[in-house]
Design a protein around this motif. Structure first.
Motif, PDB file in Angstrom:
ATOM      1  N   ASP A 263      49.213  43.748  45.846  1.00  0.00           N
ATOM      2  CA  ASP A 263      48.577  43.390  47.393  1.00  0.00           C
ATOM      3  C   ASP A 263      47.595  44.577  48.214  1.00  0.00           C
ATOM      4  O   ASP A 263      49.019  45.287  48.480  1.00  0.00           O
ATOM      5  N   ASN A 277      41.153  45.266  48.649  1.00  0.00           N
ATOM      6  CA  ASN A 277      41.866  43.534  48.466  1.00  0.00           C
ATOM      7  C   ASN A 277      41.284  43.407  47.962  1.00  0.00           C
ATOM      8  O   ASN A 277      39.720  42.965  47.712  1.00  0.00           O
ATOM      9  N   ARG A 282      48.168  36.061  44.049  1.00  0.00           N
ATOM     10  CA  ARG A 282      48.937  36.644  44.916  1.00  0.00           C
ATOM     11  C   ARG A 282      50.223  36.643  44.203  1.00  0.00           C
ATOM     12  O   ARG A 282      51.041  35.426  45.067  1.00  0.00           O
ATOM     13  N   VAL A 287      48.703  41.911  42.764  1.00  0.00           N
ATOM     14  CA  VAL A 287      46.898  40.401  42.865  1.00  0.00           C
ATOM     15  C   VAL A 287      46.700  40.674  41.329  1.00  0.00           C
ATOM     16  O   VAL A 287      46.615  41.500  40.184  1.00  0.00           O
TER      17      VAL A 287
END
Length: 428
Positions: A263, A277, A282, A287
């Motif tokens: 993340d 990003n 998450r 992620v």
């Protein structure tokens, strides 16, 4: 779509659907070959085991070390052509809440897609519908700079000089999974050709996903058929590949492996700010990007498959089942990836080749968020190896040396095992 198996150049130099990863690894394999131990030293601790058992045990150990180094998960399938393939699955404990990883899970193949696109072109060549010497202008009039001097062969072997569309900021939202627009080959090509060419056609080698966006557009123009149908009807169905398909959205057709990226808070600083990003669920500093749309990879990187399916494809391709001898010879006709190393890695038509201390392999790799895949075979297709790491940004940006070192050790050991040879010593 990088390549980590052959000389690394990110499937897009920083985003080539990971053919870069495969290509990149090939180079790293050769560069790290000095770490090889003698067969006696490599198997010293396993004197009571057979050669096959020792290699299998070492591969499983290296896979565990790769996960311990930070890989969310690893799938490998190695077939030395003389017995039952070895399948290895390892995953980090924190990923188990999402799913239990299996050897037959579908994964995103990234730049390995290029091998299938090249196969489709060569099938059309065999049928007399196109020629490798055709200028791209013939099929895509007015769409490509220098289109009268860029041939289909140049597109396929990355000597066309076109800018890589994945380097354009317009692709970043899609790469991050934050833009689900539908990218057609024509739209991807248009992004790439907005930029000036890198060099005169045929004068250099430079990996570019734009080359394959153009190839995809040509395939659809010549056949009047979508890439989805071409892959299905000419490759997947004839070979019985039930989990292999060209993806146009985020939908999976069967059980699939979850792919992850760090993340934003845990992304290494070497990763560009605009690519830190990712969209997705998450947890544990990562992620889950497996629900993101890979359509931006298009003809350069949108394929989905499994380790077993791709091994079957590699065997069919290199053994001549998919192409006549003349076209298979064209596929294997290579140009140097680095002209300063004439005996180094070579790139043919959608495939790369490189020598290792254990043997010369052919293949490709692919990198797309969440998935770094490497597929290799011997020249005749009798031996295959597929290696999958369920994360990719570390290979694109050199952001995790520890993970990279563990991956290189595992990849080289797997390739040696494919050739039925003693695995290299782990220099850990």
């Amino acid at each position: 779509m990088p390549r980590n198996l052959l000389p690394h150049d990110r499937a897009v130099r920083r985003r080539r659907p990971r053919v870069a990863a495969a290509l990149a690894l090939a180079a790293s394999l050769v560069a790290n070959s000095v770490a090889l131990a003698s067969p006696a030293a490599a198997t010293q601790s396993s004197a009571s085991q057979t050669g096959d058992e020792a290699r299998s045990a070492q591969l499983r150990r290296l896979a565990r070390e790769l996960v311990a180094a930070g890989a969310p998960g690893v799938i490998a399938r190695i077939d030395d052509g003389d017995g039952r393939p070895v399948e290895i699955v390892e995953q980090a404990s924190w990923t188990r809440r999402d799913h239990l990883l299996k050897a037959g899970d579908e994964v995103r193949m990234g730049s390995n897609t290029k091998t299938m696109m090249a196969t489709l072109v060569l099938q059309l060549v065999a049928e007399g519908r196109v020629a490798l010497s055709d200028p791209v202008e013939k099929w895509l009039p007015g769409r490509v700079p220098n289109g009268r001097t860029i041939t289909l062969r140049m597109l396929l072997n990355h000597t066309a000089g076109l800018f890589d569309y994945t380097e354009d900021p317009a692709l970043r939202p899609s790469i991050l999974g934050r833009d689900r627009r539908r990218w057609t080959p024509e739209k991807l090509l248009a992004v790439g050709v907005k930029h000036d060419p890198l060099f005169a056609p045929g004068t250099k080698w430079s990996y570019s996903n734009t080359n394959y966006a153009a190839i995809g557009a040509v395939l659809e123009r010549v056949t009047g058929t979508s890439l989805v149908n071409l892959v299905r009807d000419r490759i997947a169905r004839p070979l019985g590949l039930r989990h292999t398909y060209y993806a146009t959205d985020s939908t999976w057709r069967g059980p699939y492996a979850r792919g992850y990226e760090p993340d934003a808070a845990h992304m290494p600083p070497t990763v560009p700010a605009g690519l830190r990003n990712f969209a997705g669920t998450r947890h544990d500093g990562h992620v889950d990007v497996s629900g993101n749309d890979p359509g931006w990879g298009g003809p350069a990187g949108a394929m989905v498959s499994t380790a077993q399916d791709w091994a079957r494809f590699s065997t069919a391709l290199m053994s001549g089942k998919l192409l006549p001898a003349a076209q298979l010879a064209q596929l294997r006709a290579t140009v140097p990836v680095d002209p300063r190393e004439p005996d180094g890695a070579g790139y043919g038509l959608g495939v790369q080749t490189s020598a290792t201390p254990c043997g010369t392999f052919w293949g490709h790799d692919g990198g797309i968020p969440g998935y770094l895949t490497t597929n290799v075979t011997d020249r005749a297709g009798g031996r295959t190896a597929t290696l999958i790491v369920l994360a990719e940004s570390w290979a694109e940006y050199g952001s995790d040396p520890k993970l990279a070192k563990a991956a290189q050790a595992f990849q080289l050991a797997a390739i040696c095992a494919m050739f039925g040879k003693a695995a290299p010593a782990h220099t850990g």
